[in-house]
Enzyme design. Structure first.
Site: not given
Length: 538
Positions: A172, A399, A423, A470
């Site tokens: 975060h 991913e 990922d 992305c």
């Protein structure tokens, strides 16, 4: 990039005493309940003030403060003789340990939980919670990690950059810092050894902190900062290489509310719209009608533009009880993404139905993709279902390394592939992206990752179909050039990175981008790949 003196976060509150309580249990628990409520209200208010991604993060923290499982644990510990402060400390610490043991995204949430614990204990003591230090002059903030509540409301006139010992590229701290355009370097070994007042150059592009820089190093950094400001203020243009080769620059968004800000920063569309905000924190899946309204609001912000929506990516790091409530020893390798949606197909059908309705009601060019797809069979399943329910453009996310290995088969049915580098890096190098102990492997510059991107790019070119990026890698300006050289046709990123990437792309032709890519994939390490690309770029 930023240049300035260090200022360290204050130490956390001292651990509460383990002495037995002297007050009655109901009095202690009433005080804890009140503090939990106050902290939850404060976090929610901070979220409202911050808005955007920060609001979602802080709302999640506010829910942590009111979690009934934690509250019950605190009450039991008080009944067993602990003080309110000690009960909060122990209950939250136990829950943190459990999250750390789960790894991945859940391990990162442990830091958020620790912040809530500190705030509740501070409330019980009647003292301010530890937070960002105040200063009359700008500074570079150094901390073990930074709580979302602090990151969300940083004074951008004072905090030049963040340097943390803990955290990963998808923590975060990192995500919120990027959204606020604050240079942030996370997972820095030795960060806490820096003394207040020490001048540093914090280069978030390379992840390097230069301590006590010389005059030439400071001058070079200040020139780069000035160049970036000029680029950010320049008239918005579509993404393109120096020879005019178009590279559409798209935005990663988490809710329709973020669309206007992305457009203002020059987003040419959306390369990743995360739909989880509609599902997380709920005990049941949202209705087709409520989903349709949200998707329509998003698409209306991009008339005539490309908008790529990811189907619900839940499980593992984002558990949903109504989707999969089974305990998994290693949830990152479990029933997540499309795997979970196939088990509860009605949830997937409802979501695709809502997306098709939003597509019909707007002029946006809607593309829909499935997360966590492993092979051609899963691709065929999702594409067929999307077509059945009325979607025009249906693809998958890359991913999992197996998807790149089988890329030629995948493109037989998929209209496009979008590479989620976060990922893909984690799974390729078997390195939990939140564990500092394997941070050296969590780098999308690694040649193993780049070679998988190349395989996908080549397969897409052969099939005449687009290959987007992305993941967070697209926000790294030089790596963005390399990714285009490997065959990426579009780049999607946090909107705050658009100006930097747009400027960097404009410096190279397609031939030069391919030369940078060739040098990078021939390296043997992530750092070597970056250095090789930089050498060619000079």
């Amino acid at each position: 990039m930023a240049v300035g003196p260090i200022l360290r976060m204050p130490d956390p509150l001292p651990e509460p005493s383990a002495d037995k309580r002297t007050a009655e249990a109901d009095v202690e628990f009433a005080a804890v309940t009140r503090s939990l409520g106050l902290v939850a209200d404060d976090l929610a208010a901070r979220g409202e003030k911050a808005g955007g991604e920060a609001k979602d993060v802080l709302d999640a923290q506010a829910l942590m403060a009111q979690d009934p499982t934690l509250t019950d644990d605190v009450e039991q510990r008080i009944a067993d003789g602990a003080t309110g402060e000690r009960a909060v400390f122990e209950a939250f610490a136990a829950f943190q340990d459990m999250l750390v043991g789960m790894g991945g995204y859940m391990a990162e949430r442990a830091a958020d939980l620790g912040d809530v614990s500190q705030r509740v204990i501070a409330s019980l003591r009647g003292v301010p919670a530890p937070g960002v230090p105040e200063s009359d002059t700008p500074f570079v903030l150094v901390a073990p990690d930074l709580a979302p509540a602090d990151t969300a409301l940083l004074d951008l006139d004072k905090v030049l950059a963040l340097i943390t010992r803990d955290g990963g590229p998808t923590s975060h701290t990192a995500i919120l810092a990027r959204s606020k355009s604050i240079p942030a370097i996370v997972g820095v070994t030795g960060a806490l050894d820096l003394a207040d007042g020490t001048v540093v150059v914090a280069d978030a592009a390379t992840g390097v902190v230069t301590v006590d820089p010389g005059a030439d190093e400071v001058a070079a950094a200040e020139k780069r900062i000035a160049d970036r400001l000029v680029a950010a203020a320049a008239p918005l243009t579509d993404g393109a290489l120096a020879d005019g080769h178009a590279v559409p620059l798209l935005a990663n968004l988490g809710s329709p509310d973020e669309a206007a800000g992305a457009v203002a920063l020059g987003a040419e569309g959306v390369g990743l719209f995360r739909t989880e905000f509609l599902f997380l924190g709920s005990s049941t899946a949202p209705t087709v009608e409520s989903q349709t309204a949200s998707y329509t609001a998003l698409l209306e912000a991009f008339p005539g533009k490309k908008v790529v929506v990811r189907a619900l990516d839940a499980g593992a790091d984002k558990p949903l009880s109504f989707l999969n409530d089974a305990h998994e020893e290693n949830p990152a390798l479990g029933l997540r993404g499309l795997r979970a949606l196939r088990v509860k197909e009605q949830i997937l059908r409802d979501q695709l139905t809502a997306l098709a309705a939003a597509q019909a009601a707007t002029t946006a060019d809607l593309w829909v993709m499935a997360p966590m797809v492993s092979d051609a069979e899963e691709t065929e399943y999702f594409v067929a279902l999307g077509r059945e329910l009325g979607l025009k453009t249906v693809g998958v996310m890359a991913e999992v390394p197996s998807l790149a290995v089988l890329a030629d088969q995948v493109f037989r049915s998929a209209d496009f592939v979008s590479i989620g580098t976060n990922d893909l890096t984690q799974y390729t190098l078997a390195a939990d992206r939140m564990l500092g102990s394997v941070a050296s492997y969590q780098d999308p510059w690694h040649p193993a990752v780049l070679r998988l991107v190349r395989a996908l790019g080549e397969a897409g070119a052969t099939a005449g179909k687009p290959v987007g990026i992305c993941g967070e890698a697209a926000a790294d300006p030089l790596l963005a050039v390399v990714l285009v050289g490997l065959g990426a046709t579009t780049l999607s990123m946090t909107p705050a990175a658009l100006a930097d990437v747009r400027l960097e792309l404009s410096k190279y032709t397609l031939e030069q981008a391919r030369a940078l890519a060739a040098a990078a994939v021939d390296a043997s390490t992530a750092s070597g790949a970056r250095e090789a690309a930089e050498a060619v770029a000079v």
